[in-house]
Design a protein around this motif. Structure first.
Motif, PDB file in Angstrom:
ATOM      1  N   ALA A  61     -13.947 152.830  -0.339  1.00 40.65           N
ATOM      2  CA  ALA A  61     -13.930 152.677  -1.794  1.00 40.65           C
ATOM      3  C   ALA A  61     -13.231 151.375  -2.170  1.00 40.65           C
ATOM      4  N   TYR A  62     -12.083 151.115  -1.549  1.00 37.28           N
ATOM      5  CA  TYR A  62     -11.388 149.868  -1.868  1.00 37.28           C
ATOM      6  C   TYR A  62     -12.218 148.664  -1.419  1.00 37.28           C
ATOM      7  N   SER A  63     -12.908 148.850  -0.298  1.00 36.15           N
ATOM      8  CA  SER A  63     -13.785 147.762   0.128  1.00 36.15           C
ATOM      9  C   SER A  63     -14.854 147.505  -0.931  1.00 36.15           C
ATOM     10  N   SER A  64     -15.312 148.567  -1.606  1.00 37.17           N
ATOM     11  CA  SER A  64     -16.295 148.381  -2.678  1.00 37.17           C
ATOM     12  C   SER A  64     -15.706 147.554  -3.812  1.00 37.17           C
ATOM     13  N   VAL A  65     -14.450 147.850  -4.168  1.00 40.22           N
ATOM     14  CA  VAL A  65     -13.816 147.078  -5.236  1.00 40.22           C
ATOM     15  C   VAL A  65     -13.802 145.601  -4.848  1.00 40.22           C
ATOM     16  N   ALA A  66     -13.515 145.343  -3.574  1.00 42.89           N
ATOM     17  CA  ALA A  66     -13.497 143.957  -3.104  1.00 42.89           C
ATOM     18  C   ALA A  66     -14.884 143.335  -3.193  1.00 42.89           C
ATOM     19  N   GLN A  67     -15.888 144.104  -2.817  1.00 41.65           N
ATOM     20  CA  GLN A  67     -17.249 143.558  -2.834  1.00 41.65           C
ATOM     21  C   GLN A  67     -17.712 143.264  -4.256  1.00 41.65           C
ATOM     22  N   ILE A  68     -17.236 144.092  -5.204  1.00 41.48           N
ATOM     23  CA  ILE A  68     -17.551 143.815  -6.605  1.00 41.48           C
ATOM     24  C   ILE A  68     -16.965 142.463  -6.993  1.00 41.48           C
ATOM     25  N   GLY A  69     -15.802 142.153  -6.407  1.00 42.55           N
ATOM     26  CA  GLY A  69     -15.202 140.842  -6.641  1.00 42.55           C
ATOM     27  C   GLY A  69     -16.141 139.714  -6.250  1.00 42.55           C
ATOM     28  N   TYR A  70     -16.819 139.874  -5.094  1.00 42.92           N
ATOM     29  CA  TYR A  70     -17.768 138.830  -4.679  1.00 42.92           C
ATOM     30  C   TYR A  70     -18.885 138.674  -5.705  1.00 42.92           C
ATOM     31  N   MET A  71     -19.343 139.818  -6.223  1.00 37.82           N
ATOM     32  CA  MET A  71     -20.458 139.748  -7.174  1.00 37.82           C
ATOM     33  C   MET A  71     -20.025 139.021  -8.439  1.00 37.82           C
ATOM     34  N   LEU A  72     -18.784 139.314  -8.897  1.00 37.56           N
ATOM     35  CA  LEU A  72     -18.284 138.627 -10.084  1.00 37.56           C
ATOM     36  C   LEU A  72     -18.131 137.140  -9.819  1.00 37.56           C
ATOM     37  N   LEU A  73     -17.683 136.835  -8.608  1.00 39.66           N
ATOM     38  CA  LEU A  73     -17.497 135.440  -8.241  1.00 39.66           C
ATOM     39  C   LEU A  73     -18.815 134.689  -8.374  1.00 39.66           C
ATOM     40  N   GLY A  74     -19.892 135.321  -7.951  1.00 39.13           N
ATOM     41  CA  GLY A  74     -21.204 134.695  -8.066  1.00 39.13           C
ATOM     42  C   GLY A  74     -21.552 134.391  -9.515  1.00 39.13           C
ATOM     43  N   ILE A  75     -21.238 135.353 -10.406  1.00 41.95           N
ATOM     44  CA  ILE A  75     -21.513 135.124 -11.826  1.00 41.95           C
ATOM     45  C   ILE A  75     -20.630 134.003 -12.343  1.00 41.95           C
ATOM     46  N   ALA A  76     -19.342 134.029 -11.935  1.00 48.15           N
ATOM     47  CA  ALA A  76     -18.381 133.064 -12.464  1.00 48.15           C
ATOM     48  C   ALA A  76     -18.712 131.639 -12.040  1.00 48.15           C
ATOM     49  N   LEU A  77     -19.439 131.479 -10.945  1.00 48.06           N
ATOM     50  CA  LEU A  77     -19.805 130.126 -10.524  1.00 48.06           C
ATOM     51  C   LEU A  77     -20.757 129.479 -11.521  1.00 48.06           C
ATOM     52  N   PHE A  78     -21.420 130.323 -12.311  1.00 43.80           N
ATOM     53  CA  PHE A  78     -22.269 129.856 -13.393  1.00 43.80           C
ATOM     54  C   PHE A  78     -23.305 128.840 -12.919  1.00 43.80           C
ATOM     55  N   SER A  79     -24.026 129.211 -11.888  1.00 43.86           N
ATOM     56  CA  SER A  79     -25.156 128.389 -11.457  1.00 43.86           C
ATOM     57  C   SER A  79     -26.249 129.350 -11.025  1.00 43.86           C
ATOM     58  N   ALA A  80     -27.473 128.851 -10.949  1.00 42.24           N
ATOM     59  CA  ALA A  80     -28.569 129.725 -10.545  1.00 42.24           C
ATOM     60  C   ALA A  80     -28.322 130.261  -9.141  1.00 42.24           C
ATOM     61  N   THR A  81     -27.783 129.415  -8.240  1.00 45.24           N
ATOM     62  CA  THR A  81     -27.519 129.895  -6.889  1.00 45.24           C
ATOM     63  C   THR A  81     -26.443 130.974  -6.902  1.00 45.24           C
ATOM     64  N   GLY A  82     -25.416 130.773  -7.728  1.00 42.77           N
ATOM     65  CA  GLY A  82     -24.350 131.757  -7.809  1.00 42.77           C
ATOM     66  C   GLY A  82     -24.876 133.098  -8.290  1.00 42.77           C
ATOM     67  N   LEU A  83     -25.688 133.055  -9.324  1.00 44.03           N
ATOM     68  CA  LEU A  83     -26.246 134.287  -9.865  1.00 44.03           C
ATOM     69  C   LEU A  83     -27.168 134.941  -8.837  1.00 44.03           C
ATOM     70  N   SER A  84     -27.896 134.107  -8.128  1.00 39.99           N
ATOM     71  CA  SER A  84     -28.765 134.632  -7.080  1.00 39.99           C
ATOM     72  C   SER A  84     -27.933 135.317  -6.007  1.00 39.99           C
ATOM     73  N   ALA A  85     -26.753 134.738  -5.693  1.00 35.16           N
ATOM     74  CA  ALA A  85     -25.863 135.360  -4.705  1.00 35.16           C
ATOM     75  C   ALA A  85     -25.443 136.737  -5.186  1.00 35.16           C
ATOM     76  N   THR A  86     -25.122 136.848  -6.473  1.00 37.80           N
ATOM     77  CA  THR A  86     -24.731 138.149  -7.011  1.00 37.80           C
ATOM     78  C   THR A  86     -25.870 139.152  -6.880  1.00 37.80           C
ATOM     79  N   LEU A  87     -27.065 138.727  -7.258  1.00 31.80           N
ATOM     80  CA  LEU A  87     -28.198 139.661  -7.240  1.00 31.80           C
ATOM     81  C   LEU A  87     -28.537 140.088  -5.821  1.00 31.80           C
ATOM     82  N   VAL A  88     -28.511 139.133  -4.905  1.00 26.51           N
ATOM     83  CA  VAL A  88     -28.860 139.497  -3.539  1.00 26.51           C
ATOM     84  C   VAL A  88     -27.782 140.394  -2.955  1.00 26.51           C
ATOM     85  N   HIS A  89     -26.541 140.183  -3.397  1.00 24.66           N
ATOM     86  CA  HIS A  89     -25.466 141.042  -2.904  1.00 24.66           C
ATOM     87  C   HIS A  89     -25.556 142.437  -3.498  1.00 24.66           C
ATOM     88  N   LEU A  90     -26.100 142.556  -4.708  1.00 22.61           N
ATOM     89  CA  LEU A  90     -26.323 143.891  -5.268  1.00 22.61           C
ATOM     90  C   LEU A  90     -27.147 144.705  -4.288  1.00 22.61           C
TER      91      LEU A  90
END
Lengths: 507, 510
Positions: free
Chosen positions: B314-343
């Motif tokens: 469960a805590y690992s999930s919280v960490a992984q959510i962090g990666y997804m947010l990081l992708g959004i925060a990068l504010f680029s198409a590649t970053g957003l793509s990283a978030t989606l692929v990580h979903l």
């Protein structure tokens, strides 16, 4: 066979051996026999790849598309082919040795051991034939993971601690530095393919190139460049066949091979020479060579001494890349071969001594040579090859490296190589000399630790009378590889010729 | 018939489980309930694949419910981004259901089995609905359907461990706060614009950038969803809920619920509010970045010290959510793509891991690491699944975890943010520690002498290994997932969601 199928076969054979080991876990003779057959078939496959390659054919294959434009792909080139030949031929010797060692030593969980071993060879083949950085990284990590159970094989607290150090250092370096370096290279150049002449030429300035080289050099933890060398001595808790094939040949050579391949095909030797980005690496490699030799001298445990010797010898190859001269790179490539044969001989001898006498410390090995002449003579030949004396293979690779250093105008490095040879003499020959010339075997207090060591059945006799060579399966392989060291002296020119194209195609 | 299904695919993915849920209760027989659930999931799964194939190259589909044209009627809209999420939810549901049939035998009293299936279907309906709808208020409705049923599902774990009740209660309170914030936000934008259709909203909001009402609405919506998706300081409900829920529920929730919430955040940020809204003044960047980084490090670090495997995951999930947010925060198409692929990738991995751990719990009755020593010998397939899943969490090449990390690193380096890339790789080292802690226990610790453990039954192993094989397959042949995420990210950036969509179901309507 079509070229693509040849590569497929070379990868599939060890994988099949791995699965067979798990299926026939309970039938040791069938299992080990099958694996032996597979290892011979693998050598045959690699040789036929060599023949096709020499007839000028381009041999490549690619299977999965990882990303748009990036695939898991393989391509045969001289450096990788040499590495594959070394690994597959020594696999046969080590497998025979491994069977003798594991049985002679009553180790447990043979099926897991041989399965992981075969899987490690699979990963090694993948590294050797990889056509781009991604494929290389994939198999590099697989090799780390598949060898972890081998290091921790004994499941004792020391084995577990050794396994942790092993996995910890190799994984951290590869994830933190190597992966970053690979992605960065991809972002800069838009490609990851190994291309003769390199892909980074003209893409970045020299300072950045040096940083990228540092990420690669430290990222490839398997090359055991100081300060990331600690995993190698820690891995010595593994059974000796593992130390022999994996930590003298497959794993460490995968490291320096990657180093060489990246230097030649990603950075480009000319590019490195022109920008001077590898200067710092040269000095670090030189430091690694000397420091590791000095540490090796202080080790009383034979395997640890050999491990530090490996750390030192691996830096020869890193040095070959860092010299940024064509002779240096070719010398590095040749050293992969000669050191492999020399060091595996030493390790197998160390294991044979352990099987026969259960001795691990050098100070306990006085006079053993008289009782185990074959083992010790093989050891002597291996040692001389590592030192680099003719008529043994090791002399050529050292020679080429020195020529490379001279070409690059680095006279200091010639001095380093010579000093290192002197240090090699100092830490390797005394073992051999003690075996034959230094007094007689002490029997006091020895009876305790030889119990069950040499076949059993004659427990009443004293240690000295019991002492004899290890089982044939443990003695024959080192003798063969020692002979290999001799043969290499005469074939080194051919290998050099074969490797020459790797630095062509540059600017 | 075929054309009817094709024309109404967008609504059917939601309607199938919605109809199956009350039917399951009405029949009152757990075998019938199971078959109904399975049929509904399978139908939704096939239709999600169909929808994804239609939109994977950038098309947008619209479906008008009851033929009422938006903005008056409710509209469903499908683009690559939500088609991918639909597929995740439906696929995980299909994998978890056969597993649940066996696993709940030991966790939930027989009389409650039909209740379980009904709640599961409702939760599934809600998640699908949230994902597919193009109407902002409809999101809230479906969100509540899924949340309310989730509270029940978590509480069903109480028969095994009473702490499930307090975990469900925690979740109820925090989830309700989140939903309330969300609906307040919706109310505010409705006040400002007078519409709730997403496309309509985005057109009207475009000219309202300075409007304070709209800005507070944005804050309410992001924080409300932030609670649902367990952004780091708002994650408190998650470990308890995942730990004490029945195994199948943990797997389903971990793989789908937070993913859907992240999708909603992305949808609102990019398609409802204009893209610049959150990032123009860099405010969101300064909120998302630090919390994402803290989540990745702190949660991974906490995971290392857990003795309960489910809590560790469960805590690992919280960490992984962090990666997804990081992708959004990068504010680029590649970053957003990283978030989606990580979903996608994380759903497959975490789902598989929770299923595998569930199989161990099924056999030994305990989620504590101390009781799992030496199981590698007794449960080779289950433990091998854990190893592969763990490697994917670390991000070893050949697994989906590596693909995510690859794209995320690329996004960070493309943006020239090497400190971020350093944090990404450093944090995955912590994953090595907690994964290997478990691996050592499973394989290198001695098996207790009196161990009765046997390999898990096939009904548990097959679903687990289906997800594990997906972990490996999409780790090698990643171009499909990466392609879809790239397309989805690009069209989110270009605002394609609101542009001319293909209207579905016109000819099939009577």
């Amino acid at each position: 066979m079509t070229p693509e199928n040849l590569i497929l076969t070379a990868l599939a054979l060890p994988l099949a051996a791995c699965i067979a080991c798990l299926i026939f876990a309970k039938q040791p003779n069938l299992r080990d026999g099958l694996t032996l057959l597979v290892s011979i078939a693998l050598l045959g496959t690699v040789i036929s790849i060599l023949q096709q390659f020499q007839s000028g054919q381009v041999i490549e294959a690619s299977w999965w598309n990882f990303n748009p434009g990036v695939a898991i792909a393989f391509k045969i080139e001289p450096l990788g082919l040499i590495f594959a030949l070394v690994a597959s031929s020594l696999w046969i010797a080590t497998h025979i040795y491994g069977v003798g060692y594991m049985r002679g030593n009553n180790e447990k969980k043979h099926a897991r051991f041989f399965a992981c071993f075969a899987f490690a060879i699979f990963a090694t083949m993948g590294i050797a034939f990889s056509a781009n950085l991604l494929t290389l990284f994939l198999f590099y990590e697989l090799l780390t993971i598949s060898t972890y159970p081998l290091v921790a094989h004994k499941e004792t607290p020391e084995a577990k601690a050794g396994g942790r150090t092993y996995l910890g250092i190799l994984m951290s370096t590869s994830i933190v530095f190597l992966l970053t370096a690979i992605v960065w290279t991809y972002v800069i150049t838009g490609t990851m393919d190994f291309t003769p002449g390199g892909i980074l030429t003209g893409k970045t300035e020299a300072g950045f190139l040096a940083i990228l080289l540092a990420l690669f050099a430290f990222g490839i933890g398997k090359a055991a460049l100081m300060p990331f060398h600690r995993w190698l001595p820690a891995a010595m808790v593994a059974p000796t066949p593992v130390s022999a094939l994996l930590h003298a040949v497959a794993v460490v050579k995968a490291g320096v091979f990657s180093m060489l391949k990246i230097g030649v095909y990603i950075f480009g030797i000319d590019n490195l020479a022109a920008t001077g980005a590898s200067q710092w690496l040269m000095w670090l490699a030189a430091f690694s060579i000397l420091a590791a030799s000095l540490i090796a001298m202080q080790q009383d445990n034979l395997k640890r001494r050999l491990a530090y010797s490996t750390v030192s010898q691996l830096s020869y190859i890193t040095l070959g890349v860092a010299l940024a001269s064509s002779m240096g790179a070719i010398g590095g490539g040749l050293h992969i071969v000669t050191h492999a044969f020399g060091k595996i001989t030493l390790f197998m001898c160390a294991g044979a001594i352990y099987v026969a006498t259960h001795k691990t410390e050098i100070s306990q090995m006085r006079g053993l040579g008289k009782a185990m002449p074959f083992t010790f003579i093989a050891f002597g030949i291996g040692a001389l090859s590592i030192i680099g004396l003719p008529p043994l293979g090791g002399s050529w690779s050292k020679w080429l490296l020195m020529v490379g250093a001279a070409d690059a105008g680095q006279q200091v490095m010639i001095g380093v190589l010579m000093l290192s040879s002197a240090l090699n003499v100092a830490y390797l020959l005394p073992i051999f000399a003690r075996g034959f010339f230094d007094g007689s075997i002490k029997s006091d207090g020895d009876d305790g630790d030889d119990g069950g060591g040499d076949g059993g059945g004659d427990g009443g006799k004293s240690f000295r009378e019991n002492l004899k060579e290890a089982p044939i399966l443990c003695v024959l392989p080192p003798c063969l590889t020692a002979a290999g060291c001799l043969v290499l002296f005469f074939y080194a020119g051919k290998i050099e010729e074969f490797l020459a194209p790797i630095i062509m195609g540059g600017s | 018939m075929m054309s009817l299904v094709e024309n109404h695919a967008a609504i059917l993915v939601v309607i199938l489980p919605l109809i199956a849920a009350p039917l399951a209760m009405l029949f009152g027989n757990r075998n019938v309930a199971f078959l109904l659930s399975l049929a509904a999931s399978a139908g939704s799964f096939l239709l999600s694949i169909y929808l994804l194939m239609l939109v994977k190259d950038g098309a947008v589909l619209a479906y008008h419910i009851g033929g009422w044209a938006p903005p008056l009627g409710i509209e469903y809209r499908v683009d690559a981004a939500n088609a991918l999420v639909l597929l995740i939810v439906a696929a995980i549901s299909l994998a978890v259901l056969p597993y649940a049939r066996t696993s709940i035998e030991k966790e939930i009293a027989e009389k409650n089995h039909t209740l379980f299936y009904a709640c599961f279907l409702l939760c599934f309906t809600g998640l699908m609905g949230v994902t597919i709808t193009g109407d902002a208020f409809n999101v809230f409705v479906f969100l509540e359907i899924s949340s309310l049923s989730t509270y029940v599902l978590v509480a069903l774990g109480a028969e095994k461990d009473r702490r499930a009740l307090s975990a469900a209660y925690d979740y109820l309170v925090l989830g309700t706060i989140g939903a309330t914030f969300f609906v307040i936000g919706l109310g505010l934008i409705y006040m400002a614009t007078g519409t709730l259709n997403m496309v309509d909203l985005s057109e009207r909001l475009a000219s309202m950038e300075g409007n304070r009402t709209v800005r507070s609405a944005f804050a309410f919506i992001i924080i409300g969803m932030g609670l649902k998706l367990a952004i780091y300081p708002l994650h408190r409900w998650l470990p308890g809920a995942y730990t004490y829920a029945p195994s199948a529920v943990s797997a389903f929730l971990a793989a789908t619920a937070t993913k859907v919430a992240i999708y909603v955040v992305i949808r609102f940020m990019f398609s409802v509010f204009s893209i610049k809204f959150g990032f123009e003044q860099d405010t969101l960047k300064y909120i998302f970045f630090p919390f994402a980084v803290i989540a990745v490090f702190a949660a991974s670090f906490i995971a290392v010290f857990q003795i309960n495997v489910k809590r560790m995951l469960a805590y690992s999930s919280v960490a992984q959510i962090g990666y997804m947010l990081l992708g959004i925060a990068l504010f680029s198409a590649t970053g957003l793509s990283a978030t989606l692929v990580h979903l996608f990738n994380h759903a497959v991995t975490k789902g598989a891991l929770f299923l595998a751990i569930g199989a161990i719990i099924y056999q030994i009755g305990s989620p504590l690491m101390a009781n799992m020593s030496g199981l590698g010998k007794k449960m080779p397939w289950t433990c091998a699944a854990i190893v592969v899943g763990g490697l994917s969490l670390i991000g070893v090449p050949g697994t989906v975890g590596f693909v995510s990390k690859w794209v995320l690193l690329m996004a960070a380096l493309e943006a020239g943010l090497w400190p971020v890339s350093l944090m990404i790789v450093l944090s995955s080292l912590i994953a090595v520690v907690y994964v290997w802690k478990l691996v050592e226990i499973l394989y290198l610790e001695p098996l207790p002498k009196d161990s009765q453990a046997r390999e898990a039954p096939l009904s548990l192993l097959v679903p687990t290994w289906c997800l594990i094989l997906a972990t490996l397959w999409f780790g090698f042949a990643a171009d499909f997932t990466v392609h879809v995420s790239d397309i989805a990210a690009q069209s989110l950036f270009d605002g394609k969601f609101g542009q001319d969509a293909i209207i579905m179901g016109t000819e099939g309507r009577s």
